[in-house]
Design a protein around this motif. Structure first.
Motif, PDB file in Angstrom:
ATOM      1  N   LYS A   1       0.837  -1.193   0.000  1.00 53.67           N
ATOM      2  CA  LYS A   1       0.000   0.000   0.000  1.00 53.67           C
ATOM      3  C   LYS A   1       0.875   1.247   0.000  1.00 53.67           C
ATOM      4  O   LYS A   1       1.990   1.242   0.515  1.00 53.67           O
ATOM      5  CB  LYS A   1      -0.931   0.016   1.216  1.00 53.67           C
ATOM      6  N   LEU A   2       0.352   2.308  -0.570  1.00 52.78           N
ATOM      7  CA  LEU A   2       1.064   3.587  -0.610  1.00 52.78           C
ATOM      8  C   LEU A   2       0.177   4.664   0.000  1.00 52.78           C
ATOM      9  O   LEU A   2      -1.041   4.683  -0.222  1.00 52.78           O
ATOM     10  CB  LEU A   2       1.409   3.958  -2.060  1.00 52.78           C
ATOM     11  N   SER A   3       0.781   5.580   0.760  1.00 52.24           N
ATOM     12  CA  SER A   3       0.051   6.689   1.374  1.00 52.24           C
ATOM     13  C   SER A   3       0.516   7.999   0.743  1.00 52.24           C
ATOM     14  O   SER A   3       1.718   8.247   0.658  1.00 52.24           O
ATOM     15  CB  SER A   3       0.306   6.709   2.888  1.00 52.24           C
ATOM     16  N   VAL A   4      -0.456   8.822   0.312  1.00 47.87           N
ATOM     17  CA  VAL A   4      -0.142  10.096  -0.338  1.00 47.87           C
ATOM     18  C   VAL A   4      -1.077  11.169   0.207  1.00 47.87           C
ATOM     19  O   VAL A   4      -2.294  10.967   0.282  1.00 47.87           O
ATOM     20  CB  VAL A   4      -0.311  10.009  -1.876  1.00 47.87           C
ATOM     21  N   LYS A   5      -0.514  12.325   0.571  1.00 51.27           N
ATOM     22  CA  LYS A   5      -1.331  13.456   1.029  1.00 51.27           C
ATOM     23  C   LYS A   5      -1.581  14.407  -0.128  1.00 51.27           C
ATOM     24  O   LYS A   5      -0.650  14.830  -0.820  1.00 51.27           O
ATOM     25  CB  LYS A   5      -0.645  14.192   2.172  1.00 51.27           C
ATOM     26  N   LEU A   6      -2.852  14.752  -0.349  1.00 51.88           N
ATOM     27  CA  LEU A   6      -3.250  15.683  -1.411  1.00 51.88           C
ATOM     28  C   LEU A   6      -3.694  16.998  -0.773  1.00 51.88           C
ATOM     29  O   LEU A   6      -4.508  16.994   0.154  1.00 51.88           O
ATOM     30  CB  LEU A   6      -4.401  15.091  -2.236  1.00 51.88           C
ATOM     31  N   THR A   7      -3.164  18.106  -1.253  1.00 49.89           N
ATOM     32  CA  THR A   7      -3.475  19.415  -0.670  1.00 49.89           C
ATOM     33  C   THR A   7      -4.009  20.361  -1.752  1.00 49.89           C
ATOM     34  O   THR A   7      -4.066  20.019  -2.927  1.00 49.89           O
ATOM     35  CB  THR A   7      -2.217  20.028  -0.030  1.00 49.89           C
ATOM     36  N   GLY A   8      -4.402  21.555  -1.313  1.00 47.85           N
ATOM     37  CA  GLY A   8      -4.884  22.566  -2.258  1.00 47.85           C
ATOM     38  C   GLY A   8      -6.299  22.344  -2.732  1.00 47.85           C
ATOM     39  O   GLY A   8      -6.682  22.789  -3.826  1.00 47.85           O
ATOM     40  N   LEU A   9      -7.120  21.665  -1.909  1.00 45.19           N
ATOM     41  CA  LEU A   9      -8.511  21.398  -2.266  1.00 45.19           C
ATOM     42  C   LEU A   9      -9.419  22.521  -1.759  1.00 45.19           C
ATOM     43  O   LEU A   9      -9.008  23.344  -0.939  1.00 45.19           O
ATOM     44  CB  LEU A   9      -8.941  20.050  -1.672  1.00 45.19           C
ATOM     45  N   MET A  10     -10.657  22.557  -2.254  1.00 40.80           N
ATOM     46  CA  MET A  10     -11.617  23.573  -1.834  1.00 40.80           C
ATOM     47  C   MET A  10     -12.443  23.031  -0.661  1.00 40.80           C
ATOM     48  O   MET A  10     -12.764  21.839  -0.618  1.00 40.80           O
ATOM     49  CB  MET A  10     -12.536  23.953  -2.990  1.00 40.80           C
ATOM     50  N   LYS A  11     -12.806  23.920   0.244  1.00 39.81           N
ATOM     51  CA  LYS A  11     -13.575  23.496   1.408  1.00 39.81           C
ATOM     52  C   LYS A  11     -14.998  23.113   1.020  1.00 39.81           C
ATOM     53  O   LYS A  11     -15.547  23.565   0.000  1.00 39.81           O
ATOM     54  CB  LYS A  11     -13.604  24.615   2.454  1.00 39.81           C
ATOM     55  N   ASN A  12     -15.571  22.237   1.836  1.00 43.86           N
ATOM     56  CA  ASN A  12     -16.987  21.885   1.713  1.00 43.86           C
ATOM     57  C   ASN A  12     -17.347  21.445   0.281  1.00 43.86           C
ATOM     58  O   ASN A  12     -18.360  21.844  -0.270  1.00 43.86           O
ATOM     59  CB  ASN A  12     -17.860  23.080   2.132  1.00 43.86           C
ATOM     60  N   THR A  13     -16.497  20.604  -0.302  1.00 45.79           N
ATOM     61  CA  THR A  13     -16.682  20.200  -1.700  1.00 45.79           C
ATOM     62  C   THR A  13     -16.602  18.682  -1.821  1.00 45.79           C
ATOM     63  O   THR A  13     -15.754  18.036  -1.204  1.00 45.79           O
ATOM     64  CB  THR A  13     -15.596  20.829  -2.599  1.00 45.79           C
ATOM     65  N   LYS A  14     -17.489  18.113  -2.639  1.00 45.13           N
ATOM     66  CA  LYS A  14     -17.474  16.671  -2.910  1.00 45.13           C
ATOM     67  C   LYS A  14     -16.573  16.379  -4.103  1.00 45.13           C
ATOM     68  O   LYS A  14     -16.667  17.045  -5.140  1.00 45.13           O
ATOM     69  CB  LYS A  14     -18.894  16.159  -3.181  1.00 45.13           C
ATOM     70  N   TYR A  15     -15.696  15.379  -3.943  1.00 46.19           N
ATOM     71  CA  TYR A  15     -14.745  15.029  -4.996  1.00 46.19           C
ATOM     72  C   TYR A  15     -14.799  13.536  -5.311  1.00 46.19           C
ATOM     73  O   TYR A  15     -15.066  12.703  -4.439  1.00 46.19           O
ATOM     74  CB  TYR A  15     -13.317  15.357  -4.565  1.00 46.19           C
ATOM     75  N   ASN A  16     -14.487  13.222  -6.550  1.00 44.80           N
ATOM     76  CA  ASN A  16     -14.194  11.851  -6.967  1.00 44.80           C
ATOM     77  C   ASN A  16     -12.697  11.738  -7.211  1.00 44.80           C
ATOM     78  O   ASN A  16     -12.077  12.680  -7.738  1.00 44.80           O
ATOM     79  CB  ASN A  16     -14.937  11.486  -8.259  1.00 44.80           C
ATOM     80  N   LEU A  17     -12.133  10.616  -6.830  1.00 46.96           N
ATOM     81  CA  LEU A  17     -10.719  10.339  -7.084  1.00 46.96           C
ATOM     82  C   LEU A  17     -10.582   9.329  -8.213  1.00 46.96           C
ATOM     83  O   LEU A  17     -11.369   8.381  -8.307  1.00 46.96           O
ATOM     84  CB  LEU A  17     -10.049   9.742  -5.841  1.00 46.96           C
ATOM     85  N   LYS A  18      -9.552   9.504  -9.049  1.00 47.28           N
ATOM     86  CA  LYS A  18      -9.206   8.509 -10.058  1.00 47.28           C
ATOM     87  C   LYS A  18      -7.687   8.321 -10.003  1.00 47.28           C
ATOM     88  O   LYS A  18      -6.937   9.275 -10.180  1.00 47.28           O
ATOM     89  CB  LYS A  18      -9.638   8.955 -11.460  1.00 47.28           C
ATOM     90  N   ILE A  19      -7.235   7.105  -9.721  1.00 49.03           N
ATOM     91  CA  ILE A  19      -5.808   6.816  -9.549  1.00 49.03           C
ATOM     92  C   ILE A  19      -5.353   5.851 -10.628  1.00 49.03           C
ATOM     93  O   ILE A  19      -5.876   4.735 -10.740  1.00 49.03           O
ATOM     94  CB  ILE A  19      -5.531   6.204  -8.158  1.00 49.03           C
ATOM     95  N   LYS A  20      -4.364   6.276 -11.423  1.00 48.39           N
ATOM     96  CA  LYS A  20      -3.785   5.421 -12.463  1.00 48.39           C
ATOM     97  C   LYS A  20      -2.316   5.148 -12.161  1.00 48.39           C
ATOM     98  O   LYS A  20      -1.621   6.004 -11.607  1.00 48.39           O
ATOM     99  CB  LYS A  20      -3.922   6.073 -13.844  1.00 48.39           C
ATOM    100  N   ALA A  21      -1.836   3.964 -12.554  1.00 45.32           N
ATOM    101  CA  ALA A  21      -0.433   3.585 -12.343  1.00 45.32           C
ATOM    102  C   ALA A  21       0.364   3.834 -13.621  1.00 45.32           C
ATOM    103  O   ALA A  21      -0.145   3.644 -14.727  1.00 45.32           O
ATOM    104  CB  ALA A  21      -0.349   2.118 -11.945  1.00 45.32           C
ATOM    105  N   LEU A  22       1.624   4.262 -13.466  1.00 47.33           N
ATOM    106  CA  LEU A  22       2.512   4.518 -14.608  1.00 47.33           C
ATOM    107  C   LEU A  22       3.797   3.718 -14.452  1.00 47.33           C
ATOM    108  O   LEU A  22       4.354   3.628 -13.360  1.00 47.33           O
ATOM    109  CB  LEU A  22       2.872   6.001 -14.705  1.00 47.33           C
ATOM    110  N   GLU A  23       4.271   3.142 -15.574  1.00 52.25           N
ATOM    111  CA  GLU A  23       5.588   2.500 -15.550  1.00 52.25           C
ATOM    112  C   GLU A  23       6.639   3.515 -15.997  1.00 52.25           C
ATOM    113  O   GLU A  23       6.316   4.677 -16.268  1.00 52.25           O
ATOM    114  CB  GLU A  23       5.597   1.220 -16.385  1.00 52.25           C
ATOM    115  N   SER A  24       7.899   3.104 -16.072  1.00 55.25           N
ATOM    116  CA  SER A  24       9.004   4.047 -16.262  1.00 55.25           C
ATOM    117  C   SER A  24       8.917   4.872 -17.535  1.00 55.25           C
ATOM    118  O   SER A  24       9.329   6.030 -17.569  1.00 55.25           O
ATOM    119  CB  SER A  24      10.339   3.297 -16.245  1.00 55.25           C
ATOM    120  N   PHE A  25       8.402   4.274 -18.595  1.00 57.68           N
ATOM    121  CA  PHE A  25       8.362   4.982 -19.871  1.00 57.68           C
ATOM    122  C   PHE A  25       7.058   5.747 -20.074  1.00 57.68           C
ATOM    123  O   PHE A  25       6.785   6.243 -21.158  1.00 57.68           O
ATOM    124  CB  PHE A  25       8.598   3.997 -21.016  1.00 57.68           C
TER     125      PHE A  25
END
Length: 419
Positions: A354-378
């Motif tokens: 598992k990996l832990s990442v902190k995301l900042t710079g979001l707007m208050k009182n807002t609903k968000y969807n997350l989409k996470i994609k993996a990338l290889e070296s190239f």
């Protein structure tokens, strides 16, 4: 084998006691164990962190105790080795005095030519005079005429621009035009601290370029939320073992000194002078295999009015996941509010599930969807992705909660407020 040698760089020994001394000792011990009959030891610069006498004394003491005494020394200066306030010539004199190395050299070891040059000053991107470039060209001609089928090994601290991983930022372009007419050249360069796990640390176009990583700590490109010096960067130490067989086949093994093992399948250079046989070329960008996700778990914690920490299952790949692209999408508008890039922990050679990442710079009182994609070296992205939904908090709500806590404290402990 015809010849065997090791290559390390960026040791960064300091006046005060740090982990770097232990790392340097361990690197030498691992090399000695894996290759006791070593013909040469190459150090591609930044032996010290500031070019101080005390730092060089540490180097001399450690190398004399742990280094292979029978290995030919090929040491060059990096930009950090000039960071002592001395004039260039005096800094170079100090380097020679304590390392036994030459500023520039051309040595023939067991029939193989080794050309090495030091950067000529403290500038980050290196400085090389036209006189030095001419000297290198002359040395290359001598080596090629001696035997055009043999590899020529060339060492300099800074990467040659447009070659290996890290060379877009941590590099110098001076030597490219000098080397491009010699496909049998194999260069060893440090400076960037970029990891050898990454296949881009070897590159072939007009000649072969190989990064040497760092004995001290890892650094990578900018633009990722976990920083160009990522978490646990000091739990990293890497180098190279090189051997050449009777038929001039060059075998390059990347070493992980922390875990005391060879990192992955060796890189092999065959028909060294024939560019049509090069296989570690830019064409690799076209044929990368896409990563994928096996587990689809995403957890959210520490949600505030402008940030969230996400914990998710890492992706899968035949080699490793280099990084992740994380899109934070406004659930109401459907537009991407912010895109984040984050390194995986591949550089540790012991990736967590598992990996832990902190995301900042979001707007208050807002609903968000997350989409996470993996990338290889190239840069190839996974077709599947992880998703999650969350809502940031309202600042005024946080203030109300804080005020209520303070009222309770005043009610329960009135005397505490008078102190």
């Amino acid at each position: 084998m015809n010849i065997s040698f090791a290559v390390i760089s960026d040791i960064h020994l300091k006046s005060k006691t740090t982990k770097d001394e232990k790392k340097f000792k361990k690197a030498l011990e691992v090399i000695n164990r894996l290759r006791p009959e070593l013909d040469a030891m190459i150090i591609a610069g930044d032996i010290t962190h500031g070019g101080k006498k005390s730092e060089y004394v540490k180097f001399e003491n450690i190398y004399n105790e742990y280094g292979n005494p029978n290995a030919e020394r090929i040491f060059v200066m990096g930009n950090h080795d000039y960071w002592n306030g001395l004039p260039i010539k005096m800094a170079q004199k100090r380097f020679r005095e304590f390392t036994g190395g030459l500023i520039h050299s051309h040595k023939i070891i067991k029939g193989f030519h080794f050309i090495s040059v030091s950067t000529e000053g403290r500038w980050r991107d290196g400085h090389f005079t036209s006189k030095l470039l001419k000297w290198v060209k002359e040395r290359l001609e001598i080596a090629k005429n001696d035997d055009p089928k043999k590899p020529i090994f060339f060492t300099v601290h800074q990467h040659i621009k447009g070659t290996v991983y890290g060379s877009e930022e941590w590099s110098n372009k001076s030597f490219y035009n000098v080397l491009k007419d010699y496909p049998q050249v194999v260069t060893f360069t440090g400076h960037s601290h970029h990891p050898l796990n990454d296949p881009r640390s070897i590159h072939q176009r007009d000649f072969t370029s190989i990064g040497t990583a760092s004995v001290s700590y890892i650094e990578m490109e900018k633009g990722k939320v976990n920083g160009s010096i990522p978490p646990r960067a000091d739990e990293f130490s890497q180098g190279l073992l090189i051997s050449v067989s009777e038929d001039n086949k060059v075998i390059i093994e990347a070493l992980d000194f922390v875990n005391e093992k060879i990192i992955s399948t060796p890189w092999v250079l065959e028909d060294i002078g024939d560019k049509s046989k090069f296989k570690y070329t830019d064409d690799r960008y076209k044929c990368g295999i896409k990563p994928y996700f096996k587990g689809k778990m995403v957890k959210l914690k520490d949600v505030t009015s402008d940030s969230v920490t996400i914990i998710f299952n890492q992706g899968k790949h035949k080699d490793f996941i280099h990084s992740y692209k994380i899109e934070v999408i406004n659930k109401i508008t459907g537009k991407i509010h912010k895109e984040f890039l984050a390194f995986s922990d591949f550089y540790l050679n012991k990736s967590k599930t598992k990996l832990s990442v902190k995301l900042t710079g979001l707007m208050k009182n807002t609903k968000y969807n997350l989409k996470i994609k993996a990338l290889e070296s190239f840069g190839h992205e996974s077709e599947d992705y992880l998703t999650a939904t969350f809502e940031t908090m309202n600042k005024s709500r946080i203030k109300t909660i804080t005020d209520n806590i303070m009222l309770c404290v005043e009610y329960l402990f009135p005397s505490a407020q008078k102190r």
